[in-house]
Design a protein around this motif. Sequence first.
Motif: not given
Length: 121
Positions: A20-35
Amino acid sequence: MIVLDSITLQEFVWANRFGYSPWVSSHEFALDGALHIETAKKQAGRSIILTSDSEPLSVFTALEAHAEAAGVTPFQLTINSETFTVIWDHSATPISGTPLIDYSDADPDYIADITLKLITV
């Protein structure tokens, strides 16, 4: 030992205790390609799955009655002296099992392959 509210579950084991990991993460790219990464520690929602190979019908029916009566009301689950506040996980079947031997005219004596699904709140 495991105690679900006031029901002692001597033969049950915590099937998903490890990994089990107590961490949650969300990834999203901006329109300029930045993560963009957002990470946070979970406040609740840990899945707890308890299993047993076989239990008397009386234990299984007590657990079914508890799941029905509790609904989404939180209760205490104690596993090896660690206490969690949980609810039954109704997003899937919260309790399942199979009669050890099927009888056409009577209830089975034992229920096999029991799975209890709970979630911390």
